[in-house]
Scaffold this motif. Sequence first.
Motif, PDB file in Angstrom:
ATOM      1  N   PHE A  56      11.032   7.316   7.194  1.00  0.00           N
ATOM      2  CA  PHE A  56       9.774   6.572   7.054  1.00  0.00           C
ATOM      3  C   PHE A  56      10.047   5.089   6.865  1.00  0.00           C
ATOM      4  N   GLN A  57      10.981   4.752   5.988  1.00  0.00           N
ATOM      5  CA  GLN A  57      11.278   3.350   5.711  1.00  0.00           C
ATOM      6  C   GLN A  57      11.716   2.613   6.973  1.00  0.00           C
ATOM      7  N   TYR A  73       0.810  -1.224   0.000  1.00  0.00           N
ATOM      8  CA  TYR A  73       0.000   0.000   0.000  1.00  0.00           C
ATOM      9  C   TYR A  73       0.847   1.280   0.000  1.00  0.00           C
ATOM     10  N   PRO A  74       1.849   1.428   0.879  1.00  0.00           N
ATOM     11  CA  PRO A  74       2.610   2.689   0.868  1.00  0.00           C
ATOM     12  C   PRO A  74       3.296   2.977  -0.466  1.00  0.00           C
ATOM     13  N   THR A  82       0.100   8.026   1.797  1.00  0.00           N
ATOM     14  CA  THR A  82       1.087   7.750   2.849  1.00  0.00           C
ATOM     15  C   THR A  82       1.612   9.054   3.438  1.00  0.00           C
ATOM     16  N   LYS A  83       1.902  10.017   2.567  1.00  0.00           N
ATOM     17  CA  LYS A  83       2.412  11.304   3.057  1.00  0.00           C
ATOM     18  C   LYS A  83       1.338  12.069   3.824  1.00  0.00           C
ATOM     19  N   GLY A 132       2.989  12.165   7.094  1.00  0.00           N
ATOM     20  CA  GLY A 132       3.868  13.322   6.951  1.00  0.00           C
ATOM     21  C   GLY A 132       5.180  12.988   6.268  1.00  0.00           C
ATOM     22  N   TYR A 133       5.378  11.714   5.956  1.00  0.00           N
ATOM     23  CA  TYR A 133       6.618  11.275   5.302  1.00  0.00           C
ATOM     24  C   TYR A 133       6.345  10.886   3.855  1.00  0.00           C
ATOM     25  N   THR A 134       7.355  11.067   2.989  1.00  0.00           N
ATOM     26  CA  THR A 134       7.302  10.454   1.661  1.00  0.00           C
ATOM     27  C   THR A 134       7.795   9.018   1.811  1.00  0.00           C
TER      28      THR A 134
END
Length: 201
Positions: A179-180, A158-159, A166-167, A171-173
């Motif tokens: 994020f990863q 999904y992300p 997701t962002k 708040g993260y790409t």
Amino acid sequence: MGEIRNAERTRKAILQAAKEEFFERGYSGARIESIAKRAGVNKQLIYHYYNGKDDLINQTIDEFVSSVPIGNFTLPANPVDIADFRWKVNMDHLREFLKFTAWEAVEELPQNSNGEEARRRVLQSYNADMKSKQEMGLVPNELDPAFITLMMSSLTIYPLLYPNVTKMITGYTVDDQEFQEKWSRFLRQISERIFQKEDVK
């Protein structure tokens, strides 16, 4: 012998061009003319090697799946590690392919035109692996192995398919290293709560 080598080179060039076209535009948006242009061959030559678009997409995906190192489809022994493992494989090796699969949600595809058989084999192997781990006492008996596979597919795909969502949520790409790392930790935390804790040698 030279003719055989040339034919094989041409076939591979067509498959590479087809992969780029299908992955970028989806099944319906892909054009044989565009594939021919990418491969540097004429349209008629594609029909010499492949029986139309359906045959081409199936062979393209078969070729792609077989080109992915087998280790990327071999799940870890400890079920706690599987979600994080699949997330990293999807992110590092299957990202463009997964974007292609998203077209299925918005397109009407002819039956068996999306490399379904090759993909089913991989996903069914995940079910079989989870069932085997269940028989070893590593997975709770009340959990359906197929539903676990579906859950892990959702969490690990999904992300990548919906980076904007997701962002908006986090708040993260998706390409943000922080994020990863956080998503990997989260996947492990969730897995630790789902699976029985057993020492895996």
